[in-house]
Structure formats: C-alpha cells, structure tokens
Write an enzyme that holds these catalytic residues in place. Sequence first.
Site, PDB file in Angstrom:
ATOM      1  N   HIS A 112      -9.454 -55.248  -2.735  1.00 32.86           N
ATOM      2  CA  HIS A 112      -9.097 -53.811  -2.752  1.00 32.86           C
ATOM      3  C   HIS A 112      -8.353 -53.508  -1.454  1.00 32.86           C
ATOM      4  O   HIS A 112      -8.953 -53.368  -0.393  1.00 32.86           O
ATOM      5  CB  HIS A 112     -10.368 -52.956  -2.855  1.00 32.86           C
ATOM      6  CG  HIS A 112     -10.090 -51.476  -2.921  1.00 32.86           C
ATOM      7  ND1 HIS A 112     -10.689 -50.657  -3.858  1.00 32.86           N
ATOM      8  CD2 HIS A 112      -9.299 -50.663  -2.180  1.00 32.86           C
ATOM      9  CE1 HIS A 112     -10.277 -49.421  -3.679  1.00 32.86           C
ATOM     10  NE2 HIS A 112      -9.425 -49.399  -2.659  1.00 32.86           N
ATOM     11  N   HIS A 152      -4.911 -51.383   0.490  1.00 34.54           N
ATOM     12  CA  HIS A 152      -3.778 -50.445   0.492  1.00 34.54           C
ATOM     13  C   HIS A 152      -2.711 -50.972   1.441  1.00 34.54           C
ATOM     14  O   HIS A 152      -2.975 -51.156   2.634  1.00 34.54           O
ATOM     15  CB  HIS A 152      -4.222 -49.059   0.968  1.00 34.54           C
ATOM     16  CG  HIS A 152      -5.221 -48.426   0.057  1.00 34.54           C
ATOM     17  ND1 HIS A 152      -4.858 -47.610  -0.992  1.00 34.54           N
ATOM     18  CD2 HIS A 152      -6.581 -48.515   0.015  1.00 34.54           C
ATOM     19  CE1 HIS A 152      -5.957 -47.215  -1.636  1.00 34.54           C
ATOM     20  NE2 HIS A 152      -7.013 -47.747  -1.048  1.00 34.54           N
ATOM     21  N   LEU A 153      -1.522 -51.216   0.895  1.00 33.00           N
ATOM     22  CA  LEU A 153      -0.432 -51.712   1.740  1.00 33.00           C
ATOM     23  C   LEU A 153       0.666 -50.674   1.961  1.00 33.00           C
ATOM     24  O   LEU A 153       1.563 -50.903   2.767  1.00 33.00           O
ATOM     25  CB  LEU A 153       0.186 -52.979   1.136  1.00 33.00           C
ATOM     26  CG  LEU A 153      -0.653 -54.255   1.206  1.00 33.00           C
ATOM     27  CD1 LEU A 153       0.072 -55.412   0.536  1.00 33.00           C
ATOM     28  CD2 LEU A 153      -1.009 -54.611   2.646  1.00 33.00           C
ATOM     29  N   ARG A 154       0.618 -49.562   1.182  1.00 36.73           N
ATOM     30  CA  ARG A 154       1.638 -48.504   1.307  1.00 36.73           C
ATOM     31  C   ARG A 154       3.036 -49.053   0.995  1.00 36.73           C
ATOM     32  O   ARG A 154       3.184 -50.046   0.318  1.00 36.73           O
ATOM     33  CB  ARG A 154       1.624 -47.847   2.703  1.00 36.73           C
ATOM     34  CG  ARG A 154       0.242 -47.509   3.259  1.00 36.73           C
ATOM     35  CD  ARG A 154      -0.525 -46.537   2.415  1.00 36.73           C
ATOM     36  NE  ARG A 154      -1.694 -46.045   3.129  1.00 36.73           N
ATOM     37  CZ  ARG A 154      -2.780 -45.570   2.540  1.00 36.73           C
ATOM     38  NH1 ARG A 154      -2.874 -45.529   1.223  1.00 36.73           N
ATOM     39  NH2 ARG A 154      -3.781 -45.127   3.258  1.00 36.73           N
ATOM     40  N   ASN A 175      -1.760 -46.246  -5.283  1.00 41.49           N
ATOM     41  CA  ASN A 175      -1.654 -44.806  -4.966  1.00 41.49           C
ATOM     42  C   ASN A 175      -0.545 -44.517  -3.958  1.00 41.49           C
ATOM     43  O   ASN A 175      -0.767 -43.958  -2.892  1.00 41.49           O
ATOM     44  CB  ASN A 175      -3.001 -44.234  -4.487  1.00 41.49           C
ATOM     45  CG  ASN A 175      -3.538 -44.886  -3.216  1.00 41.49           C
ATOM     46  OD1 ASN A 175      -3.238 -46.050  -2.934  1.00 41.49           O
ATOM     47  ND2 ASN A 175      -4.317 -44.153  -2.434  1.00 41.49           N
ATOM     48  N   LYS A 229      -6.250 -48.985 -11.966  1.00 40.91           N
ATOM     49  CA  LYS A 229      -7.126 -48.241 -11.057  1.00 40.91           C
ATOM     50  C   LYS A 229      -7.221 -46.789 -11.487  1.00 40.91           C
ATOM     51  O   LYS A 229      -6.205 -46.102 -11.580  1.00 40.91           O
ATOM     52  CB  LYS A 229      -6.555 -48.326  -9.636  1.00 40.91           C
ATOM     53  CG  LYS A 229      -7.273 -47.492  -8.591  1.00 40.91           C
ATOM     54  CD  LYS A 229      -8.609 -48.079  -8.203  1.00 40.91           C
ATOM     55  CE  LYS A 229      -9.400 -47.157  -7.279  1.00 40.91           C
ATOM     56  NZ  LYS A 229      -8.905 -47.133  -5.905  1.00 40.91           N
ATOM     57  N   HIS A 266     -12.493 -45.465  -8.703  1.00 38.57           N
ATOM     58  CA  HIS A 266     -12.985 -44.760  -7.518  1.00 38.57           C
ATOM     59  C   HIS A 266     -14.050 -43.799  -8.044  1.00 38.57           C
ATOM     60  O   HIS A 266     -13.729 -42.735  -8.564  1.00 38.57           O
ATOM     61  CB  HIS A 266     -11.841 -44.000  -6.831  1.00 38.57           C
ATOM     62  CG  HIS A 266     -12.269 -43.283  -5.588  1.00 38.57           C
ATOM     63  ND1 HIS A 266     -11.707 -43.519  -4.361  1.00 38.57           N
ATOM     64  CD2 HIS A 266     -13.235 -42.347  -5.378  1.00 38.57           C
ATOM     65  CE1 HIS A 266     -12.294 -42.760  -3.443  1.00 38.57           C
ATOM     66  NE2 HIS A 266     -13.230 -42.036  -4.045  1.00 38.57           N
ATOM     67  N   HIS A 318     -15.509 -49.945  -3.870  1.00 37.12           N
ATOM     68  CA  HIS A 318     -16.096 -49.543  -2.580  1.00 37.12           C
ATOM     69  C   HIS A 318     -17.412 -48.786  -2.735  1.00 37.12           C
ATOM     70  O   HIS A 318     -17.507 -47.630  -2.321  1.00 37.12           O
ATOM     71  CB  HIS A 318     -15.098 -48.756  -1.725  1.00 37.12           C
ATOM     72  CG  HIS A 318     -14.277 -47.719  -2.467  1.00 37.12           C
ATOM     73  ND1 HIS A 318     -14.852 -46.704  -3.207  1.00 37.12           N
ATOM     74  CD2 HIS A 318     -12.940 -47.552  -2.576  1.00 37.12           C
ATOM     75  CE1 HIS A 318     -13.883 -45.962  -3.724  1.00 37.12           C
ATOM     76  NE2 HIS A 318     -12.719 -46.458  -3.363  1.00 37.12           N
ATOM     77  N   ASP A 353     -10.679 -52.077   1.238  1.00 35.20           N
ATOM     78  CA  ASP A 353     -10.203 -50.693   1.195  1.00 35.20           C
ATOM     79  C   ASP A 353      -9.544 -50.329   2.522  1.00 35.20           C
ATOM     80  O   ASP A 353      -9.569 -49.175   2.950  1.00 35.20           O
ATOM     81  CB  ASP A 353     -11.329 -49.703   0.852  1.00 35.20           C
ATOM     82  CG  ASP A 353     -10.764 -48.369   0.363  1.00 35.20           C
ATOM     83  OD1 ASP A 353      -9.578 -48.307   0.028  1.00 35.20           O
ATOM     84  OD2 ASP A 353     -11.525 -47.383   0.337  1.00 35.20           O
ATOM     85  N   HIS A 358      -3.185 -45.275   8.003  1.00 29.88           N
ATOM     86  CA  HIS A 358      -2.493 -43.984   8.141  1.00 29.88           C
ATOM     87  C   HIS A 358      -1.927 -43.964   9.558  1.00 29.88           C
ATOM     88  O   HIS A 358      -2.545 -44.517  10.481  1.00 29.88           O
ATOM     89  CB  HIS A 358      -3.467 -42.819   8.006  1.00 29.88           C
ATOM     90  CG  HIS A 358      -4.034 -42.646   6.634  1.00 29.88           C
ATOM     91  ND1 HIS A 358      -3.393 -41.959   5.634  1.00 29.88           N
ATOM     92  CD2 HIS A 358      -5.191 -43.098   6.090  1.00 29.88           C
ATOM     93  CE1 HIS A 358      -4.138 -41.970   4.534  1.00 29.88           C
ATOM     94  NE2 HIS A 358      -5.235 -42.666   4.779  1.00 29.88           N
ATOM     95  N   ALA A 391      -8.156 -39.625   5.085  1.00 30.85           N
ATOM     96  CA  ALA A 391      -9.274 -40.553   4.887  1.00 30.85           C
ATOM     97  C   ALA A 391      -8.762 -41.988   4.846  1.00 30.85           C
ATOM     98  O   ALA A 391      -7.765 -42.277   4.181  1.00 30.85           O
ATOM     99  CB  ALA A 391      -9.990 -40.226   3.580  1.00 30.85           C
TER     100      ALA A 391
END
Length: 335
Positions: free
Chosen positions: A12, A14-16, A40, A95, A134, A168, A240, A244, A256
Amino acid sequence: MSIILNSPLDMHLHLRDGDMLKVVAPLSATSFSGAVIMPNLIPPITTKDELIAYRKRVIDASKDSAFTPYMTLFFKSTYSKEFLTQVKDEISAIKLYPAGITTNSDGGVSGFNIDELKDTLNSMSELNIPLAIHGETNGFVMDREAEFISIYEMLASNFPNLKIIMEHITTKESVALLDRYDNLYATITLHHLLITLDDVAGGMLQPHLFCKPIAKRVEDREALREVAFKGHPKVMFGSDSAPHPQHAKEASFCSAGVFTAPIALQLLTELFIENSNLDNLQKFISTNGQNIYNIKVPKKRVILEEKSFIVPKKYGDVVPIYAGEEIRYTIKEIK
Ligand code: DOR
Ligand code: ZN
C-alpha cells in the site's frame, strides 16, 4: 550481525505524480521489489489509458531499479463487467474510498448501498480482482474504523468469493475480524505499529504523524503488533507512506499522511528484533503479500546491519517520520 530481507514488498503505497513522484519513487524502488500503488491522484485513476500512462510514469521515475508497480484503479460502482474484463490484466486490485474520508477521495462511495455496488462487486469476484478498502465511516474520528466493521461484514458475507483487503487497519476490532471471514485480509502500516494517538496529539501537535486512520490506543497497537509479529498469513506490510510537501503538513488544515518509505525496512527490522520476532519479518514483508495477491516478484536481497543512522530532515520537500533522529539499523547492501 547482518539481516537479510528477500524481495520486500510494500502492499500500500502513495507515489503521487509529477515532481513529487520523481522524488519519492526511487526511494521505494531501490529497496523494495514492488509495491501496490494507490490511485488517489487528482483526478483519480479510473480508466485503462490513465492507468497505463501512470504505470509508465512510475516506472520511468523508478529509474533502473528492479521494481514492479502493482497498479490499482479507484473504485466506481459504474464499472461494467466489460470494462473490468478489459482492464483486469493491468491491475492488481481496485481501491474503494468512502467519499471524502481522506486525501483526494471525493469521488468515492457514499452510503454503501448493496444494490448500487453489487453488479461491480460480482464482476470483480468473477474476474478475481481483489477489493482494497479504506474502512472508515464519517463518525467520531476514534470510532470510524470500528463503525466500519458492519460494512466489512456485509461485504464479506454477500461476496464470499471476493478477496477483500482491509487497508491500514488500526484497531483490535479489525484484527479480530480477520479470522472470522475467509475472504478478509489486511495491510498494516509501520507507523501504526510504532505510535499511538498520544504520539500525535498527547504533547505538542506532531503534524508529521497525523494520518487517516488516526493512530489509536495502546491496546489497539498491541493487537496489530501481535498479528504482525507472528507473521499471520492474512496480514501484510503496506506502508501507506503518503508524502505531502512540508508546507501542507506544517499548516492549519494539515494534510493527512506519514512519510515512511525510505526508512521502513530499517525501522521494521529494529521493531521485530526488539520484540524477538525477526524470523517472522520475511512473512510480513513479502511472503504473505505474494500469497494473498498471487504475484511473482523481482528478486532482490536487502542486507541490513546494526549501525546508527540519522534520518534526513527532508527528502526533497517531504519531512519523513523521525526526521533528524537516530535509528539503529542501516541498509548495508542491496543485490
Ligand atoms: O493519511 C493518509 N494519507 N491516509 C490515507 O488514506 C490517504 C493518504 C494520502 O493519500 O495522503
Ligand atoms: Zn493510503
């Protein structure tokens, strides 16, 4: 003493996109063999073309590392069986976000009406596409995950052949649910194994530890540690890790997300060694994920040693967990 981890996986991540992707992708791609990549983005990944183009950007940003991005689509109840059949070979999971529950989730699901979801979920079940969720309601922040249990139960019992991954998990209730349904699995983050709400808000506010779901109580962390440490076969590591920019974290309206990817293996090693469970780390970090997702992974050997390491204050414009602090293990070699 050297510690060897074979083909670590982050189930899980997030690489943006854009410049952020270029900073964070290599940090995971060098030490992990693969990762399940979250959809996302703005806008979220909902078409085959977007998915294929995003995978290419991820691979390009990963430079020459032996790293497989396992791609995901953002769940929509409008996905037809025909669409899912076409996209099936390109994705590892879909997801599902409740609408508005976290970063870039406005286009998610509201209401969890089975009549609205059933066609897509039946198709996913028939095509063997896992559903990653989620799991939080929009209730009181500490109770959101526990309140979602009834939705997990509704989904697990109505779609018994659908593989459902509780993403998560942070509570003892979620841990207990795992063994009640054959088709439920879970990811656990590093930060939820390390911290409780006290670390986030018990003293001066720690924006870099603020995430969704929020870290819970000591007894919840204990329940998570217990299943992770024993290498429970339905539980896998999913960081996760959610970068940011510093200004978005150190602000009113703090975003978050905890950024852990570059030091996740080092901290997991320390935690498992301190708790005398190093033998089970390989299951948590790779074997279970391979079995649950039924994937083949690039071979990689990560060798760690006990040698103190000062966590960088920033990676690009992102402040990691434990920035500037000393940790006990270092990556010595990757082969
Ligand atoms: O803390 C979080 N950050 N939780 C999520 O579910 C999303 C993530 C993000 O994308 O920033
Ligand atoms: Zn996430």
